[in-house]
Every structure is written in structure tokens, then in C-alpha cells.
Motif scaffolding. Structure first.
Motif, PDB file in Angstrom:
ATOM      1  N   THR A  17       0.861  -1.181   0.000  1.00 61.11           N
ATOM      2  CA  THR A  17       0.000   0.000   0.000  1.00 61.11           C
ATOM      3  C   THR A  17       0.900   1.235   0.000  1.00 61.11           C
ATOM      4  O   THR A  17       2.099   1.150   0.302  1.00 61.11           O
ATOM      5  N   ASP A  18       0.340   2.383  -0.333  1.00 64.40           N
ATOM      6  CA  ASP A  18       1.127   3.621  -0.301  1.00 64.40           C
ATOM      7  C   ASP A  18       1.660   3.892   1.100  1.00 64.40           C
ATOM      8  O   ASP A  18       2.803   4.338   1.259  1.00 64.40           O
ATOM      9  N   ALA A  19       0.868   3.612   2.117  1.00 64.24           N
ATOM     10  CA  ALA A  19       1.308   3.821   3.506  1.00 64.24           C
ATOM     11  C   ALA A  19       2.483   2.902   3.847  1.00 64.24           C
ATOM     12  O   ALA A  19       3.430   3.329   4.524  1.00 64.24           O
ATOM     13  N   GLU A  20       2.441   1.658   3.385  1.00 63.67           N
ATOM     14  CA  GLU A  20       3.546   0.733   3.636  1.00 63.67           C
ATOM     15  C   GLU A  20       4.812   1.191   2.921  1.00 63.67           C
ATOM     16  O   GLU A  20       5.910   1.131   3.485  1.00 63.67           O
ATOM     17  N   ARG A  21       4.676   1.659   1.676  1.00 62.06           N
ATOM     18  CA  ARG A  21       5.828   2.177   0.940  1.00 62.06           C
ATOM     19  C   ARG A  21       6.463   3.357   1.686  1.00 62.06           C
ATOM     20  O   ARG A  21       7.681   3.451   1.808  1.00 62.06           O
ATOM     21  N   LYS A  22       5.633   4.275   2.164  1.00 62.22           N
ATOM     22  CA  LYS A  22       6.149   5.436   2.904  1.00 62.22           C
ATOM     23  C   LYS A  22       6.879   4.999   4.165  1.00 62.22           C
ATOM     24  O   LYS A  22       7.946   5.518   4.497  1.00 62.22           O
ATOM     25  N   ALA A  23       6.303   4.032   4.888  1.00 65.32           N
ATOM     26  CA  ALA A  23       6.933   3.545   6.116  1.00 65.32           C
ATOM     27  C   ALA A  23       8.272   2.873   5.810  1.00 65.32           C
ATOM     28  O   ALA A  23       9.252   3.075   6.538  1.00 65.32           O
ATOM     29  N   LEU A  24       8.327   2.095   4.742  1.00 68.54           N
ATOM     30  CA  LEU A  24       9.576   1.443   4.363  1.00 68.54           C
ATOM     31  C   LEU A  24      10.645   2.468   3.999  1.00 68.54           C
ATOM     32  O   LEU A  24      11.803   2.364   4.421  1.00 68.54           O
TER      33      LEU A  24
END
Length: 84
Positions: free
Chosen positions: A31-38
Motif C-alpha cells: 500500500t502507499d502507507a507501507e511504501r512510505k513507512a519502508l
């Protein structure tokens, strides 16, 4: 690194690294949120090609590429240059 079909890095610049983490996303992708967190955690996106691999296959492909890049597939010696 995290494997992502939207990644821009096609090579694994892993030589000389002391620690490497390889994250493989869930079926359906990150998800976009997971990409940002990574990315906040310092991970860089890595694409393995145009095909989207199943998670089980992506793990094996990613680890094999890491071993190749670091020289582990050749008894600890750096991987030989690719000839054309």
C-alpha cells in the motif's frame, strides 16, 4: 531493500554492506502507507523486472540476486562481470 513492482532500482548495490534486509510484499503489492513507512525506515525499492512474482518466488529470486551480487555463489569471490 523492498521488492516492489513500482521500484526504480534494478540492481542490488550490496557489496561492502554489513547488514541487508530484504522485504517482500503481500499478494496484491504494497500500500502507499507501507511504501512510505519502508522509505522512512531507510529501505529502497527494488524491482526484479516487468513480471510480478508470487511472494514465495520473489523471496527466492531476491535472495539469489543478493548472493550473486555479494559473491556468495562463487565461493566468496566477487561475481564475474557479465559478458555480452
Amino acid at each position: 531493500f523492498y521488492l516492489d513492482d513500482q521500484g526504480e532500482t534494478g540492481l542490488i548495490p550490496a557489496r561492502g554492506a554489513h547488514r541487508i534486509s530484504l522485504a517482500v510484499g503481500p499478494e496484491g503489492g504494497w500500500t502507499d502507507a507501507e511504501r512510505k513507512a519502508l522509505r522512512r525506515a531507510g529501505a529502497r525499492p527494488l524491482v526484479l523486472g516487468a513480471r510480478v512474482l508470487r511472494a514465495e518466488t520473489a523471496v527466492v529470486a531476491g535472495l539469489t540476486l543478493l548472493q550473486y551480487t555479494m559473491g556468495d555463489l562463487f565461493g566468496g569471490a566477487p561475481a564475474p562481470p557479465h559478458s555480452t
